[in-house]
Design an enzyme around this catalytic site. Structure first.
Site, PDB file in Angstrom:
ATOM      1  N   TYR A  61       0.938  -1.153   0.063  1.00 19.69           N
ATOM      2  CA  TYR A  61       0.181   0.009   0.003  1.00 19.69           C
ATOM      3  C   TYR A  61       1.025   1.158  -0.015  1.00 19.69           C
ATOM      4  O   TYR A  61       2.013   1.448   0.838  1.00 19.69           O
ATOM      5  CB  TYR A  61      -0.922  -0.011   1.289  1.00 19.69           C
ATOM      6  CG  TYR A  61      -2.399  -0.191   0.829  1.00 19.69           C
ATOM      7  CD1 TYR A  61      -2.695   1.217   0.130  1.00 19.69           C
ATOM      8  CD2 TYR A  61      -3.112  -1.105   1.242  1.00 19.69           C
ATOM      9  CE1 TYR A  61      -4.222   0.907  -0.335  1.00 19.69           C
ATOM     10  CE2 TYR A  61      -4.526  -1.132   0.808  1.00 19.69           C
ATOM     11  CZ  TYR A  61      -4.888  -0.117  -0.128  1.00 19.69           C
ATOM     12  OH  TYR A  61      -6.508   0.045  -0.336  1.00 19.69           O
ATOM     13  N   GLU A  63      -0.617   4.826  -0.678  1.00 18.50           N
ATOM     14  CA  GLU A  63      -1.340   5.958  -0.954  1.00 18.50           C
ATOM     15  C   GLU A  63      -0.568   7.414  -0.645  1.00 18.50           C
ATOM     16  O   GLU A  63       0.344   7.297   0.296  1.00 18.50           O
ATOM     17  CB  GLU A  63      -2.510   6.025  -0.116  1.00 18.50           C
ATOM     18  CG  GLU A  63      -3.696   5.232  -0.248  1.00 18.50           C
ATOM     19  CD  GLU A  63      -4.834   5.293   0.782  1.00 18.50           C
ATOM     20  OE1 GLU A  63      -4.591   6.063   1.829  1.00 18.50           O
ATOM     21  OE2 GLU A  63      -5.974   4.464   0.576  1.00 18.50           O
ATOM     22  N   ASP A 208      -5.847  12.856 -25.348  1.00 20.21           N
ATOM     23  CA  ASP A 208      -5.591  11.545 -25.160  1.00 20.21           C
ATOM     24  C   ASP A 208      -4.920  10.535 -26.138  1.00 20.21           C
ATOM     25  O   ASP A 208      -5.349  10.315 -27.128  1.00 20.21           O
ATOM     26  CB  ASP A 208      -7.086  10.911 -24.492  1.00 20.21           C
ATOM     27  CG  ASP A 208      -7.115   9.495 -24.548  1.00 20.21           C
ATOM     28  OD1 ASP A 208      -6.171   8.757 -24.441  1.00 20.21           O
ATOM     29  OD2 ASP A 208      -8.254   9.121 -24.188  1.00 20.21           O
ATOM     30  N   THR A 234      -3.118   5.332 -22.103  1.00 20.88           N
ATOM     31  CA  THR A 234      -2.836   4.054 -21.494  1.00 20.88           C
ATOM     32  C   THR A 234      -1.526   3.649 -21.763  1.00 20.88           C
ATOM     33  O   THR A 234      -0.545   4.229 -22.633  1.00 20.88           O
ATOM     34  CB  THR A 234      -3.851   3.034 -22.136  1.00 20.88           C
ATOM     35  OG1 THR A 234      -3.602   3.033 -23.594  1.00 20.88           O
ATOM     36  CG2 THR A 234      -5.332   3.224 -21.988  1.00 20.88           C
ATOM     37  N   LYS A 237      -1.121  -0.076 -24.734  1.00 19.60           N
ATOM     38  CA  LYS A 237      -1.526  -0.395 -26.304  1.00 19.60           C
ATOM     39  C   LYS A 237      -0.187  -0.179 -27.014  1.00 19.60           C
ATOM     40  O   LYS A 237       0.728  -1.096 -27.059  1.00 19.60           O
ATOM     41  CB  LYS A 237      -2.653   0.774 -26.787  1.00 19.60           C
ATOM     42  CG  LYS A 237      -3.875   0.894 -26.171  1.00 19.60           C
ATOM     43  CD  LYS A 237      -4.887   1.445 -26.544  1.00 19.60           C
ATOM     44  CE  LYS A 237      -6.149   1.478 -25.984  1.00 19.60           C
ATOM     45  NZ  LYS A 237      -6.055   2.012 -24.778  1.00 19.60           N
ATOM     46  N   ARG A 243      -0.923  -3.011 -18.262  1.00 24.22           N
ATOM     47  CA  ARG A 243      -2.319  -2.224 -18.255  1.00 24.22           C
ATOM     48  C   ARG A 243      -2.114  -1.206 -17.449  1.00 24.22           C
ATOM     49  O   ARG A 243      -1.570  -1.334 -16.249  1.00 24.22           O
ATOM     50  CB  ARG A 243      -3.297  -3.243 -18.095  1.00 24.22           C
ATOM     51  CG  ARG A 243      -3.590  -4.425 -18.730  1.00 24.22           C
ATOM     52  CD  ARG A 243      -4.902  -5.197 -18.519  1.00 24.22           C
ATOM     53  NE  ARG A 243      -5.869  -4.443 -19.441  1.00 24.22           N
ATOM     54  CZ  ARG A 243      -5.776  -4.573 -20.543  1.00 24.22           C
ATOM     55  NH1 ARG A 243      -5.078  -5.281 -21.276  1.00 24.22           N
ATOM     56  NH2 ARG A 243      -6.781  -3.841 -21.569  1.00 24.22           N
TER      57      ARG A 243
HETATM   58  N1  PLP Z   1      -8.690   6.593 -24.278  1.00 25.30           N
HETATM   59  C1  PLP Z   1      -8.663   6.012 -25.559  1.00 25.30           C
HETATM   60  C2  PLP Z   1      -8.369   6.735 -26.620  1.00 25.30           C
HETATM   61  C3  PLP Z   1      -8.682   4.548 -25.598  1.00 25.30           C
HETATM   62  O1  PLP Z   1      -8.704   3.964 -26.956  1.00 25.30           O
HETATM   63  C4  PLP Z   1      -9.004   3.973 -24.552  1.00 25.30           C
HETATM   64  C5  PLP Z   1      -9.180   2.304 -24.488  1.00 25.30           C
HETATM   65  O2  PLP Z   1      -9.427   1.710 -25.756  1.00 25.30           O
HETATM   66  C6  PLP Z   1      -9.257   4.426 -23.250  1.00 25.30           C
HETATM   67  C7  PLP Z   1      -8.703   5.752 -23.178  1.00 25.30           C
HETATM   68  C8  PLP Z   1      -9.402   3.782 -21.869  1.00 25.30           C
HETATM   69  O3  PLP Z   1      -8.432   3.110 -21.569  1.00 25.30           O
HETATM   70  P1  PLP Z   1      -8.712   2.068 -20.353  1.00 25.30           P
HETATM   71  O4  PLP Z   1      -9.514   0.774 -21.036  1.00 25.30           O
HETATM   72  O5  PLP Z   1      -7.598   1.543 -19.854  1.00 25.30           O
HETATM   73  O6  PLP Z   1      -9.724   2.390 -19.514  1.00 25.30           O
END
Ligand code: PLP
Length: 415
Positions: A61, A63, A208, A234, A237, A243
């Site tokens: 843990y 935090e 994002d 993320t 990918k 993950r």
């Molecule tokens: N943002 C985008 C552009 C994504 O394509 C994805 C997942 O496919 C996410 C966020 C979400 O990621 P997570 O599945 O880790 O929540």
């Protein structure tokens, strides 16, 4: 009865301790090795990343932030988190603040909203039906329930983002935050143009980069750093880590972002995932990773070309990144195409295409990605063969698809 064991006092394998779970792990391993994993959001981690993720850090843990924890015994957790942070900044050559704790891409996005918006504030993001993500204001996600979400899409003609139209919508909506980034968009995204538009309406810019984070790290896609106020991703990918999520922001938002992640969104960070992220960021700084990302893109281009030659329409007119969106042209639905491929051990996902007339459960298209199979060693020549194989399956012109997949997998030496 097997006695309770710890990692450091281990005498039994998983198979001995829990045969049911061990069997499922073995089956999934077999499925992965004997199939073509072409889901654009998936990849394979290295053995080193997997070892870190399976380490004793899962027990800790921590935090709080490094050096300021709410738990004792965090000296090594602090070091591993700082290592991950420093490597993440180095990887993207950025002086932005970074927080490596978000459990997922969605959590990272929600943390940005929590740090910058009040309930009811307006956001402007890419429409889910045009390639956006659920966490970009979908009514089914907290982002759409808490904030007033408005959307931009792609042009009907080019199926690419129409920046003039985006500017017009931004002017009309006057959002507090604009989200750039997508889940199903195969062309380059012009983050400089997004920044111009955000500035013109006094909005904050959030990128994002989940799908393209690995390409950006390798210089294979224009970078949002320097343009966006917030960058989330993320880590699993194209970036080829475990993950998880990752969040960068300009230094002025540091405090708000940190407290939005914890205690705003989450409790204790997943220290084993953070250890895995640190390993992945180091791997991503190597020349081999850059070469890998170049191959990922080449493979996608070859796949698009091969499918196009067999009569499939490529959405957006081609690909600049790791994915190919294919219009099934009404021959079958995307769902039927996904299933036909799955029966031949080829894994893709059904996907809405712009202006789709079918619902998300059926769709008119499929989304294909090259990252995982490039990690396994497939070259552009292999992908030319994969394109023909997929076309044969989709057009009902082969009865030995499984054997052809098996032959491709048998050639691979890695993973
Ligand atoms: N943002 C985008 C552009 C994504 O394509 C994805 C997942 O496919 C996410 C966020 C979400 O990621 P997570 O599945 O880790 O929540």
């Amino acid at each position: 009865m097997i006695q309770f064991e710890t990692a450091s006092r281990r005498t039994h394998t998983l198979a001995e301790a829990d045969p049911e779970v061990a069997e499922l792990v073995t089956e999934e391993d077999r499925r992965q090795r004997h199939g073509l994993q072409l889901i654009a959001s998936e990849n394979l981690v290295s053995a080193a990343v997997r070892e870190a993720v399976g380490s004793v850090f899962t027990d800790k843990y921590a935090e709080g932030r490094p050096g300021r924890r709410y738990y004792s015994g965090c000296e090594f957790a602090d070091q591993v988190e700082e290592l991950a942070e420093n490597r993440a900044r180095e990887l993207y050559a950025t002086d932005y603040h970074v927080n490596v704790q978000p459990h997922s891409g969605t959590q990272a996005n929600l943390a940005v909203y929590l740090a910058t918006l009040e309930p009811g504030d307006k956001i402007l993001a890419m429409d889910l039906a045009m390639g956006g993500h659920l966490s970009h204001g979908s009514p089914y996600n907290a982002s759409g329930k808490l904030y007033e979400a408005h959307f931009y899409g792609v042009s009907r003609d080019t199926e690419q983002i129409d920046y003039d139209e985006l500017a017009r919508i931004a002017e009309e909506v006057q959002p507090k935050l604009i989200v750039s980034g997508a889940s199903a968009y195969a062309r380059f995204i012009d983050f400089a143009r997004f920044a111009e538009i955000a500035k013109s309406v006094g909005a904050l810019l959030h990128t994002d980069m989940a799908h393209i984070a690995g390409l950006i790290a390798a210089g294979e896609h224009p970078s949002p750093f320097g343009h966006a106020d917030f960058v989330t991703t993320t880590t699993h990918k194209t970036l080829r880590g475990p993950r998880g999520g990752l969040l960068f922001c300009k230094q002025e938002y540091r405090k708000k972002v940190n407290s939005a992640v914890f205690p705003g969104m989450q409790g204790g960070p997943l220290m084993h995932q953070i250890a895995g992220k640190a390993v992945a960021f180091r791997e991503a700084m190597t020349p081999a990773f850059r070469a890998y990302q170049q191959t990922v893109r080449k493979n996608a281009a070859v796949l698009a070309e091969g499918l196009s030659q067999r009569g499939f329409r490529i959405v957006g007119g081609g690909t600049d990144n790791h994915m190919v969106l294919v219009d099934m042209n009404g021959r079958t639905t995307g769902a039927e195409a996904e299933e036909a491929l799955r029966q031949n051990h080829i894994y893709v996902n059904k996907n809405l295409i712009p202006f789709d007339q079918l619902p998300p459960s059926k769709t008119s298209g499929i989304r294909i990605g090259t990252p995982a199979m490039t990690s396994r060693g497939l070259t552009p020549d292999d992908f030319a063969e994969v394109a023909q194989l997929m076309a044969d399956v989709l057009l009902g012109e082969t009865t030995d698809g499984v054997a052809r997949v098996e032959a491709i997998c048998a050639r691979l030496t890695t993973a």
